[in-house]
Enzyme design. Structure first.
Site, mmCIF file in Angstrom:
data_model
loop_
_atom_site.group_PDB
_atom_site.id
_atom_site.type_symbol
_atom_site.label_atom_id
_atom_site.label_comp_id
_atom_site.label_asym_id
_atom_site.label_seq_id
_atom_site.Cartn_x
_atom_site.Cartn_y
_atom_site.Cartn_z
ATOM 1 N N ARG A 21 0.801 -1.237 0.232
ATOM 2 C CA ARG A 21 0.051 0.230 0.124
ATOM 3 C C ARG A 21 0.826 1.205 0.009
ATOM 4 O O ARG A 21 0.433 2.114 0.663
ATOM 5 C CB ARG A 21 -0.913 -0.066 1.228
ATOM 6 C CG ARG A 21 -2.026 -0.749 1.247
ATOM 7 C CD ARG A 21 -3.176 -0.120 0.326
ATOM 8 N NE ARG A 21 -4.474 -1.090 0.089
ATOM 9 C CZ ARG A 21 -5.582 -0.927 1.017
ATOM 10 N NH1 ARG A 21 -5.350 0.102 1.903
ATOM 11 N NH2 ARG A 21 -6.442 -1.897 0.823
ATOM 12 N N ARG A 25 -3.243 7.367 0.430
ATOM 13 C CA ARG A 25 -3.783 8.526 1.128
ATOM 14 C C ARG A 25 -2.782 9.045 2.040
ATOM 15 O O ARG A 25 -3.003 10.458 2.264
ATOM 16 C CB ARG A 25 -5.138 8.400 1.906
ATOM 17 C CG ARG A 25 -6.349 8.170 0.948
ATOM 18 C CD ARG A 25 -7.294 7.533 1.648
ATOM 19 N NE ARG A 25 -7.356 6.295 2.171
ATOM 20 C CZ ARG A 25 -8.182 5.658 2.654
ATOM 21 N NH1 ARG A 25 -9.459 6.015 2.754
ATOM 22 N NH2 ARG A 25 -7.856 4.236 2.852
ATOM 23 N N ARG A 34 -6.210 11.387 -7.258
ATOM 24 C CA ARG A 34 -7.666 10.627 -6.877
ATOM 25 C C ARG A 34 -8.718 11.707 -7.016
ATOM 26 O O ARG A 34 -9.834 11.387 -7.569
ATOM 27 C CB ARG A 34 -7.480 10.205 -5.471
ATOM 28 C CG ARG A 34 -8.565 9.371 -5.117
ATOM 29 C CD ARG A 34 -8.657 8.475 -3.888
ATOM 30 N NE ARG A 34 -9.814 7.629 -3.690
ATOM 31 C CZ ARG A 34 -10.811 8.047 -2.800
ATOM 32 N NH1 ARG A 34 -10.665 9.159 -2.105
ATOM 33 N NH2 ARG A 34 -11.969 7.301 -2.805
ATOM 34 N N ASP A 71 -6.801 -2.631 -7.646
ATOM 35 C CA ASP A 71 -7.225 -3.426 -6.105
ATOM 36 C C ASP A 71 -7.514 -4.725 -6.678
ATOM 37 O O ASP A 71 -7.880 -5.212 -7.715
ATOM 38 C CB ASP A 71 -8.598 -2.541 -5.909
ATOM 39 C CG ASP A 71 -9.014 -2.943 -4.084
ATOM 40 O OD1 ASP A 71 -8.366 -2.275 -3.405
ATOM 41 O OD2 ASP A 71 -9.711 -3.701 -3.973
ATOM 42 N N TYR A 147 -15.068 -11.477 0.361
ATOM 43 C CA TYR A 147 -15.821 -10.408 -0.236
ATOM 44 C C TYR A 147 -16.995 -10.854 -1.035
ATOM 45 O O TYR A 147 -18.069 -10.075 -0.906
ATOM 46 C CB TYR A 147 -14.938 -9.516 -0.844
ATOM 47 C CG TYR A 147 -13.835 -8.854 -0.170
ATOM 48 C CD1 TYR A 147 -14.233 -7.659 0.709
ATOM 49 C CD2 TYR A 147 -12.583 -9.040 -0.136
ATOM 50 C CE1 TYR A 147 -13.370 -6.988 1.225
ATOM 51 C CE2 TYR A 147 -11.771 -8.545 0.978
ATOM 52 C CZ TYR A 147 -12.155 -7.529 1.453
ATOM 53 O OH TYR A 147 -11.110 -6.854 2.356
HETATM 54 O O1 CP3 Z 1 0.119 -1.530 -2.494
HETATM 55 C C1 CP3 Z 1 -0.306 -0.813 -3.529
HETATM 56 O O2 CP3 Z 1 0.268 0.557 -3.040
HETATM 57 C C2 CP3 Z 1 -0.926 -0.849 -4.568
HETATM 58 C C3 CP3 Z 1 -2.586 -0.805 -4.453
HETATM 59 C C4 CP3 Z 1 -3.218 -1.905 -3.546
HETATM 60 C C5 CP3 Z 1 -4.565 -1.289 -3.131
HETATM 61 N N1 CP3 Z 1 -5.241 -2.478 -2.792
HETATM 62 C C6 CP3 Z 1 -5.078 0.088 -3.466
HETATM 63 C C7 CP3 Z 1 -6.417 0.714 -2.745
HETATM 64 C C8 CP3 Z 1 -3.293 -2.977 -3.354
HETATM 65 C C9 CP3 Z 1 -2.112 -4.118 -3.688
HETATM 66 C C10 CP3 Z 1 -4.590 -3.467 -2.701
HETATM 67 C C11 CP3 Z 1 -4.949 -4.829 -2.176
HETATM 68 C C12 CP3 Z 1 -5.891 -5.059 -1.549
HETATM 69 N N2 CP3 Z 1 -7.294 -4.375 -1.558
HETATM 70 C C13 CP3 Z 1 -6.095 -5.922 -0.561
HETATM 71 C C14 CP3 Z 1 -4.901 -6.935 0.085
HETATM 72 C C15 CP3 Z 1 -3.825 -6.109 0.729
HETATM 73 C C16 CP3 Z 1 -4.276 -5.813 2.152
HETATM 74 O O3 CP3 Z 1 -4.288 -4.661 2.536
HETATM 75 O O4 CP3 Z 1 -4.577 -6.954 2.863
HETATM 76 C C17 CP3 Z 1 -7.409 -6.041 0.024
HETATM 77 C C18 CP3 Z 1 -7.978 -6.801 1.108
HETATM 78 C C19 CP3 Z 1 -8.094 -5.045 -0.833
HETATM 79 C C20 CP3 Z 1 -9.489 -4.352 -0.438
HETATM 80 C C21 CP3 Z 1 -9.735 -3.025 -0.265
HETATM 81 N N3 CP3 Z 1 -9.480 -2.031 -1.128
HETATM 82 C C22 CP3 Z 1 -10.312 -2.427 1.096
HETATM 83 C C23 CP3 Z 1 -10.586 -3.233 2.268
HETATM 84 C C24 CP3 Z 1 -10.292 -1.094 0.799
HETATM 85 C C25 CP3 Z 1 -10.935 -0.125 1.495
HETATM 86 C C26 CP3 Z 1 -9.844 0.111 2.850
HETATM 87 C C27 CP3 Z 1 -9.426 1.639 2.781
HETATM 88 O O5 CP3 Z 1 -8.246 1.703 3.014
HETATM 89 O O6 CP3 Z 1 -10.316 2.461 2.499
HETATM 90 C C28 CP3 Z 1 -9.718 -0.820 -0.632
HETATM 91 C C29 CP3 Z 1 -9.500 0.573 -1.294
HETATM 92 C C30 CP3 Z 1 -7.970 0.654 -1.515
HETATM 93 N N4 CP3 Z 1 -7.453 -0.025 -2.268
HETATM 94 C C31 CP3 Z 1 -7.676 1.831 -1.365
HETATM 95 C C32 CP3 Z 1 -6.200 1.858 -1.987
HETATM 96 C C33 CP3 Z 1 -5.181 2.924 -1.876
HETATM 97 C C34 CP3 Z 1 -8.001 3.269 -0.594
HETATM 98 C C35 CP3 Z 1 -8.759 4.043 -1.754
HETATM 99 C C36 CP3 Z 1 -8.734 5.406 -1.355
HETATM 100 O O7 CP3 Z 1 -9.757 5.749 -0.598
HETATM 101 O O8 CP3 Z 1 -8.352 6.038 -2.043
#
Ligand code: CP3
Length: 337
Positions: A21, A25, A34, A71, A147
């Site tokens: 990640r 943000r 974004r 994602d 999910y």
């Molecule tokens: O790692 C990186 O920088 C690459 C991008 C990446 C994202 N999600 C961007 C993202 C990767 C590799 C993921 C994987 C992901 N997504 C996982 C597995 C990794 C982990 O963290 O365990 C999971 C479970 C998800 C599902 C997911 N996507 C959730 C639960 C959420 C909401 C949580 C949150 O932080 O709001 C997301 C959204 C998400 N995916 C964001 C990002 C940068 C936040 C979106 C935003 O508000 O900009």
């Protein structure tokens, strides 16, 4: 590339580092792009902007690898499930899988509808420095299934586990269909230009040992084997989060084992370090405090000295972590190791 050398246990001049990640943000530059995209899914579907945020952490932090900005949930989306991201609530599917009919309606060729991801990859690879790796990824079948069955994030995974115990064959059918999609999706990412692939099994810890081995790890290994047989030069990283109780049972045809922060790194090294490169595992919240961050980092580097290692966090960056500390962390690892 130092990162790829470390994946294959070749000697490296220093320990390579990147953060799960790392695009997100905690970077004002990310929030700016974004906003331009409108919302999170539109950002994922816009190759120019997605590529821009993929490159941001490489430029700002000087990490050794970029991870594709996307994602894990774009795969169920393109299998035909309606996905929304809601502020403060996270992802939601409006029609989760309930029965065999729901599963039949989902497609096996999501990879043919994910061109926005492949375009992001080729654009990023063109603009990324030659000595930096680009990591592609997908969610693991079990994590994606939670999910798709729960319809959203869950604390108990009760719906998914009810199926696991009441109708295990149905869960296997769901996992097989997801696995089929993921093999072709990662293969397409490789053809588009990623240098390595990673499978995130973030909710592995929801299952007891025997259930995880049968419904989780089995499918991770199947995906890894599919990639390794066809693309032996592409490192495969597996990250099953929260399974330190049965590291003895971990085997398979892959290169790098991702160690989460709850697993003692010395234990992971003892059980898996001879066979695999280890990636991890700083507790992300240590980054809130510079002194604690560097203390934890030194301990990790000392444990892994002389053994194949990629430095990372033990889970993802949090939205309010101080970026100055993250920048200092990368510099420290490059100099110290
Ligand atoms: O790692 C990186 O920088 C690459 C991008 C990446 C994202 N999600 C961007 C993202 C990767 C590799 C993921 C994987 C992901 N997504 C996982 C597995 C990794 C982990 O963290 O365990 C999971 C479970 C998800 C599902 C997911 N996507 C959730 C639960 C959420 C909401 C949580 C949150 O932080 O709001 C997301 C959204 C998400 N995916 C964001 C990002 C940068 C936040 C979106 C935003 O508000 O900009």
């Amino acid at each position: 590339m130092v990162f790829i050398d470390a994946c294959f246990k070749r000697r490296t001049p220093y320990t390579p580092v990147w953060f799960m990640r790392q695009a997100g943000r905690y970077l004002s530059e990310y929030k700016e792009v974004r906003k331009q995209a409108g919302d999170f899914l539109s950002l994922c579907k816009n190759p120019k902007l997605a590529s821009e945020v993929t490159l941001q952490p490489v430029e700002i932090l000087n990490v050794d690898a970029a991870i594709l900005f996307s994602d894990i949930l774009v795969v169920p989306l393109e299998m035909g499930m309606d996905l929304g991201f809601f502020a403060g609530e996270g992802p939601k599917f409006s029609s989760p899988i309930r029965d065999a009919k729901d599963l039949t309606q989902l497609s096996e060729d999501a990879h043919t509808r994910l061109n926005y991801v492949y375009d992001t990859i080729s654009l990023t690879r063109q603009n990324l420095a030659k000595d930096k790796a680009l990591i592609g990824f997908c969610g693991a079948p079990w994590t994606l299934a939670t999910y798709m069955i729960e319809g959203e994030g869950s604390k108990t995974y009760a719906k998914s586990k009810k199926i696991l115990y009441q109708n295990p064959q149905f869960l296997h059918n769901i996992l097989e269909k997801i696995t089929q999609n993921l093999k072709l999706y990662l293969e397409s990412q490789i053809k588009a230009g990623v240098d390595a692939v990673m499978v995130f099994d973030s909710w592995a810890s929801a299952l007891e040992e025997s259930a995880y081995l049968e419904f989780g790890w089995k499918y991770c290994k199947e995906i890894a084997d599919y990639i390794k047989v066809k693309y032996s030069h592409i490192p495969v990283i597996l990250f099953p989060k929260g399974i330190s109780g049965f590291l003895d049972k971990i085997d398979g045809n892959f290169d790098v084992f991702g160690v989460d922060w709850s697993t003692p790194l010395a234990l992971a090294k003892e059980k898996l370090g001879a066979k695999y490169t280890l990636q991890g595992n700083l507790e992300p919240c240590r980054i809130y405090d510079k002194e604690m961050m560097l203390k934890g980092t030194k301990e990790i580097l000392e444990i892994m000295q002389g053994s194949a290692h990629i430095f990372n966090l033990g889970h993802g960056m949090l939205p309010d972590l101080p970026r100055e500390n993250a920048i200092a962390l990368v510099e420290f690892i490059h100099n110290y190791s």
